[in-house]
Design a protein around this motif. Structure first.
Motif, PDB file in Angstrom:
ATOM      1  N   GLN A   1       8.344  -7.809 -26.866  1.00 29.34           N
ATOM      2  CA  GLN A   1       7.987  -7.024 -25.686  1.00 29.34           C
ATOM      3  C   GLN A   1       6.662  -7.574 -25.191  1.00 29.34           C
ATOM      4  O   GLN A   1       5.694  -7.672 -25.950  1.00 29.34           O
ATOM      5  CB  GLN A   1       7.842  -5.540 -26.039  1.00 29.34           C
ATOM      6  N   ILE A   2       6.625  -7.954 -23.913  1.00 26.34           N
ATOM      7  CA  ILE A   2       5.425  -8.573 -23.353  1.00 26.34           C
ATOM      8  C   ILE A   2       5.111  -7.915 -22.017  1.00 26.34           C
ATOM      9  O   ILE A   2       5.916  -7.971 -21.074  1.00 26.34           O
ATOM     10  CB  ILE A   2       5.621 -10.092 -23.144  1.00 26.34           C
ATOM     11  N   LEU A   3       3.953  -7.265 -21.959  1.00 25.33           N
ATOM     12  CA  LEU A   3       3.515  -6.655 -20.705  1.00 25.33           C
ATOM     13  C   LEU A   3       2.479  -7.561 -20.053  1.00 25.33           C
ATOM     14  O   LEU A   3       1.496  -7.942 -20.685  1.00 25.33           O
ATOM     15  CB  LEU A   3       2.928  -5.266 -20.946  1.00 25.33           C
ATOM     16  N   VAL A   4       2.717  -7.913 -18.795  1.00 21.83           N
ATOM     17  CA  VAL A   4       1.786  -8.750 -18.041  1.00 21.83           C
ATOM     18  C   VAL A   4       0.855  -7.838 -17.261  1.00 21.83           C
ATOM     19  O   VAL A   4       1.302  -6.994 -16.490  1.00 21.83           O
ATOM     20  CB  VAL A   4       2.538  -9.694 -17.079  1.00 21.83           C
ATOM     21  N   LEU A   5      -0.429  -7.992 -17.487  1.00 24.41           N
ATOM     22  CA  LEU A   5      -1.405  -7.128 -16.825  1.00 24.41           C
ATOM     23  C   LEU A   5      -1.723  -7.660 -15.436  1.00 24.41           C
ATOM     24  O   LEU A   5      -2.690  -8.386 -15.219  1.00 24.41           O
ATOM     25  CB  LEU A   5      -2.677  -7.014 -17.662  1.00 24.41           C
ATOM     26  N   ASP A   6      -0.861  -7.304 -14.487  1.00 28.27           N
ATOM     27  CA  ASP A   6      -1.116  -7.590 -13.078  1.00 28.27           C
ATOM     28  C   ASP A   6      -0.669  -6.370 -12.285  1.00 28.27           C
ATOM     29  O   ASP A   6      -0.342  -5.325 -12.857  1.00 28.27           O
ATOM     30  CB  ASP A   6      -0.439  -8.892 -12.632  1.00 28.27           C
ATOM     31  N   ASN A   7      -0.639  -6.452 -10.983  1.00 28.81           N
ATOM     32  CA  ASN A   7      -0.341  -5.275 -10.166  1.00 28.81           C
ATOM     33  C   ASN A   7       1.104  -4.810 -10.261  1.00 28.81           C
ATOM     34  O   ASN A   7       1.418  -3.681  -9.875  1.00 28.81           O
ATOM     35  CB  ASN A   7      -0.698  -5.550  -8.697  1.00 28.81           C
ATOM     36  N   GLU A   8       1.979  -5.660 -10.784  1.00 32.76           N
ATOM     37  CA  GLU A   8       3.382  -5.273 -10.974  1.00 32.76           C
ATOM     38  C   GLU A   8       3.628  -4.596 -12.322  1.00 32.76           C
ATOM     39  O   GLU A   8       4.598  -3.887 -12.493  1.00 32.76           O
ATOM     40  CB  GLU A   8       4.299  -6.500 -10.873  1.00 32.76           C
ATOM     41  N   LEU A   9       2.768  -4.872 -13.281  1.00 31.76           N
ATOM     42  CA  LEU A   9       2.921  -4.374 -14.656  1.00 31.76           C
ATOM     43  C   LEU A   9       4.337  -4.595 -15.188  1.00 31.76           C
ATOM     44  O   LEU A   9       4.969  -3.655 -15.714  1.00 31.76           O
ATOM     45  CB  LEU A   9       2.580  -2.879 -14.735  1.00 31.76           C
ATOM     46  N   PRO A  10       4.874  -5.821 -15.103  1.00 33.31           N
ATOM     47  CA  PRO A  10       6.219  -6.048 -15.639  1.00 33.31           C
ATOM     48  C   PRO A  10       6.211  -6.043 -17.154  1.00 33.31           C
ATOM     49  O   PRO A  10       5.318  -6.619 -17.796  1.00 33.31           O
ATOM     50  CB  PRO A  10       6.575  -7.435 -15.102  1.00 33.31           C
ATOM     51  N   LEU A  11       7.193  -5.376 -17.736  1.00 28.78           N
ATOM     52  CA  LEU A  11       7.353  -5.368 -19.189  1.00 28.78           C
ATOM     53  C   LEU A  11       8.602  -6.168 -19.522  1.00 28.78           C
ATOM     54  O   LEU A  11       9.720  -5.753 -19.218  1.00 28.78           O
ATOM     55  CB  LEU A  11       7.476  -3.943 -19.722  1.00 28.78           C
ATOM     56  N   PHE A  12       8.405  -7.333 -20.143  1.00 22.95           N
ATOM     57  CA  PHE A  12       9.497  -8.240 -20.487  1.00 22.95           C
ATOM     58  C   PHE A  12       9.996  -7.971 -21.903  1.00 22.95           C
ATOM     59  O   PHE A  12       9.238  -7.522 -22.763  1.00 22.95           O
ATOM     60  CB  PHE A  12       9.018  -9.693 -20.426  1.00 22.95           C
ATOM     61  N   GLU A  13      11.262  -8.280 -22.116  1.00 17.65           N
ATOM     62  CA  GLU A  13      11.796  -8.400 -23.472  1.00 17.65           C
ATOM     63  C   GLU A  13      12.446  -9.768 -23.566  1.00 17.65           C
ATOM     64  O   GLU A  13      13.601  -9.971 -23.192  1.00 17.65           O
ATOM     65  CB  GLU A  13      12.783  -7.271 -23.781  1.00 17.65           C
ATOM     66  N   THR A  14      11.653 -10.723 -24.039  1.00 32.38           N
ATOM     67  CA  THR A  14      12.085 -12.117 -24.116  1.00 32.38           C
ATOM     68  C   THR A  14      11.042 -12.878 -24.939  1.00 32.38           C
ATOM     69  O   THR A  14      10.220 -12.276 -25.610  1.00 32.38           O
ATOM     70  CB  THR A  14      12.260 -12.717 -22.694  1.00 32.38           C
ATOM     71  N   SER A  15      11.052 -14.204 -24.856  1.00 29.69           N
ATOM     72  CA  SER A  15      10.082 -15.007 -25.598  1.00 29.69           C
ATOM     73  C   SER A  15       8.820 -15.231 -24.761  1.00 29.69           C
ATOM     74  O   SER A  15       8.841 -15.089 -23.527  1.00 29.69           O
ATOM     75  CB  SER A  15      10.687 -16.362 -25.963  1.00 29.69           C
ATOM     76  N   LEU A  16       7.746 -15.600 -25.429  1.00 32.59           N
ATOM     77  CA  LEU A  16       6.504 -15.893 -24.724  1.00 32.59           C
ATOM     78  C   LEU A  16       6.688 -17.061 -23.768  1.00 32.59           C
ATOM     79  O   LEU A  16       6.228 -17.021 -22.624  1.00 32.59           O
ATOM     80  CB  LEU A  16       5.396 -16.193 -25.736  1.00 32.59           C
ATOM     81  N   ASP A  17       7.369 -18.108 -24.202  1.00 31.40           N
ATOM     82  CA  ASP A  17       7.585 -19.276 -23.343  1.00 31.40           C
ATOM     83  C   ASP A  17       8.346 -18.899 -22.076  1.00 31.40           C
ATOM     84  O   ASP A  17       8.069 -19.419 -20.990  1.00 31.40           O
ATOM     85  CB  ASP A  17       8.354 -20.365 -24.107  1.00 31.40           C
ATOM     86  N   ASP A  18       9.300 -17.998 -22.226  1.00 29.10           N
ATOM     87  CA  ASP A  18      10.090 -17.570 -21.067  1.00 29.10           C
ATOM     88  C   ASP A  18       9.215 -16.818 -20.064  1.00 29.10           C
ATOM     89  O   ASP A  18       9.338 -17.004 -18.843  1.00 29.10           O
ATOM     90  CB  ASP A  18      11.249 -16.695 -21.536  1.00 29.10           C
ATOM     91  N   VAL A  19       8.321 -15.952 -20.551  1.00 31.45           N
ATOM     92  CA  VAL A  19       7.421 -15.215 -19.662  1.00 31.45           C
ATOM     93  C   VAL A  19       6.475 -16.171 -18.945  1.00 31.45           C
ATOM     94  O   VAL A  19       6.239 -16.049 -17.740  1.00 31.45           O
ATOM     95  CB  VAL A  19       6.614 -14.157 -20.452  1.00 31.45           C
ATOM     96  N   LEU A  20       5.940 -17.151 -19.678  1.00 29.55           N
ATOM     97  CA  LEU A  20       5.049 -18.134 -19.059  1.00 29.55           C
ATOM     98  C   LEU A  20       5.764 -18.910 -17.965  1.00 29.55           C
ATOM     99  O   LEU A  20       5.205 -19.178 -16.894  1.00 29.55           O
ATOM    100  CB  LEU A  20       4.510 -19.093 -20.125  1.00 29.55           C
ATOM    101  N   LEU A  21       7.009 -19.281 -18.222  1.00 31.03           N
ATOM    102  CA  LEU A  21       7.806 -19.997 -17.234  1.00 31.03           C
ATOM    103  C   LEU A  21       7.999 -19.166 -15.976  1.00 31.03           C
ATOM    104  O   LEU A  21       7.837 -19.649 -14.852  1.00 31.03           O
ATOM    105  CB  LEU A  21       9.168 -20.367 -17.834  1.00 31.03           C
ATOM    106  N   ARG A  22       8.355 -17.906 -16.157  1.00 32.95           N
ATOM    107  CA  ARG A  22       8.714 -17.062 -15.013  1.00 32.95           C
ATOM    108  C   ARG A  22       7.497 -16.582 -14.223  1.00 32.95           C
ATOM    109  O   ARG A  22       7.578 -16.391 -13.010  1.00 32.95           O
ATOM    110  CB  ARG A  22       9.536 -15.871 -15.487  1.00 32.95           C
ATOM    111  N   ARG A  23       6.368 -16.369 -14.914  1.00 36.43           N
ATOM    112  CA  ARG A  23       5.203 -15.809 -14.223  1.00 36.43           C
ATOM    113  C   ARG A  23       4.217 -16.862 -13.721  1.00 36.43           C
ATOM    114  O   ARG A  23       3.519 -16.636 -12.729  1.00 36.43           O
ATOM    115  CB  ARG A  23       4.470 -14.833 -15.149  1.00 36.43           C
ATOM    116  N   ASP A  24       4.130 -18.009 -14.406  1.00 32.62           N
ATOM    117  CA  ASP A  24       3.169 -19.031 -13.982  1.00 32.62           C
ATOM    118  C   ASP A  24       3.687 -20.417 -14.370  1.00 32.62           C
ATOM    119  O   ASP A  24       3.118 -21.096 -15.232  1.00 32.62           O
ATOM    120  CB  ASP A  24       1.805 -18.761 -14.619  1.00 32.62           C
ATOM    121  N   PRO A  25       4.766 -20.866 -13.744  1.00 40.98           N
ATOM    122  CA  PRO A  25       5.391 -22.139 -14.133  1.00 40.98           C
ATOM    123  C   PRO A  25       4.531 -23.345 -13.755  1.00 40.98           C
ATOM    124  O   PRO A  25       3.831 -23.341 -12.747  1.00 40.98           O
ATOM    125  CB  PRO A  25       6.699 -22.135 -13.343  1.00 40.98           C
ATOM    126  N   THR A  26       4.605 -24.360 -14.578  1.00 40.32           N
ATOM    127  CA  THR A  26       3.964 -25.635 -14.254  1.00 40.32           C
ATOM    128  C   THR A  26       4.870 -26.397 -13.291  1.00 40.32           C
ATOM    129  O   THR A  26       6.063 -26.069 -13.127  1.00 40.32           O
ATOM    130  CB  THR A  26       3.740 -26.467 -15.513  1.00 40.32           C
TER     131      THR A  26
END
Length: 269
Positions: free
Chosen positions: A68-93
């Motif tokens: 479970q990964i909560l991103v602290l931004d104005n959307e406050l999305p709470l993910f259930e996935t891997s850290l790499d997946d969250v990084l890809l979706r929220r701030d992709p290179t």
């Protein structure tokens, strides 16, 4: 922790949730979440902070692969996935965005986002409260009562207010709605309505920090009686007979809490 500490923790949690709730808007509103309060709230949880790609992420494992990964931004999305997946979706290179498969993930995260905004806050709120033991004994109530009476005798304003807030949390009393606010006084009471559009308030605890005058009005009323309010500003210490005053206020609150036997459910509003 004992009952008093657990009750104070619930009060802190609830106050933070109320503060944050007022700052959460829609995607179009441009409202900014109160991140300072959100960090304080998350600091009381089992989520662990992790900063990567200029993002504040709060993480706790569900299993070896999924978190479970909560991103602290104005959307406050709470993910259930891997850290790499969250990084890809929220701030992709740039390299990650070249892949068509990745591009589809970036454009649509509904498959891994469980909650957003207020629903994320509600989830965290319930999660923080679920294991909080709020059962209490007569000894717990007597301890709060004794400290309250001592605070009143010592003119310890902070101690008096804390005792009122503790008993209010147990009984479901709230700070006065505007129609029942009284200048120079702090007011707590039971708010309710049996008829749509009709609000009643009471019993009411009324405290003046400057004069150390503490009184309680037992009845529920639709509006304040001007004569009763006027009596609060009298220079003499005596009050009309309809008021409970001084240490007897804390006796009333203690006995009400004992008769109720449980901590009242919490309402945000």
């Amino acid at each position: 922790m004992g009952f008093r500490d657990n009750l104070l923790k619930r009060i802190t949690i609830n106050n933070l949730v109320r503060t944050i709730d007022r700052t959460i808007g829609t995607a179009e509103s441009g409202t900014k979440v109160d991140k300072k309060s959100m960090k304080e709230l998350l600091g009381m949880s089992t989520f662990v902070v992790h900063r990567e790609r200029d993002m504040d992420l709060y993480i706790r494992p569900l299993n070896d692969k999924i978190h479970q990964i909560l991103v602290l931004d104005n959307e406050l999305p709470l993910f259930e996935t891997s850290l790499d997946d969250v990084l890809l979706r929220r701030d992709p290179t740039l390299k990650e965005m070249i892949s068509i498969r990745n591009a589809l993930k970036i454009l649509n995260d509904k498959d891994v986002v469980k909650f957003r905004r207020k629903t994320s806050l509600d989830f965290l709120h319930k999660d923080l409260l679920k294991d909080l033991d709020l059962t209490f004994s007569d000894e717990d109530l007597e301890s709060i009562f004794n400290q309250a009476v001592k605070a009143l005798a010592d003119r310890d304003r902070d101690g008096i207010v804390e005792a009122i807030v503790l008993f209010s949390e147990i009984l479901g009393y709230v700070p006065a709605i505007p129609a029942f606010e009284i200048r120079q006084h702090r007011v707590w009471g039971k708010s309710g309505s049996d008829i749509p559009g009709k609000t009643v308030f009471g019993p009411m605890v009324i405290y003046n920090p400057d004069t150390n005058r503490l009184v309680l009005w037992v009845e529920s009323v639709e509006k304040l009686d001007p004569g009763a309010v006027e009596s609060l500003f009298m220079e003499k210490n005596e009050q009309p007979s309809q008021w409970i005053q001084g240490p007897a206020v804390f006796e009333f609150l203690r006995d009400k809490a004992r008769a109720q036997g449980f901590v009242a459910p919490m309402a945000l509003n």
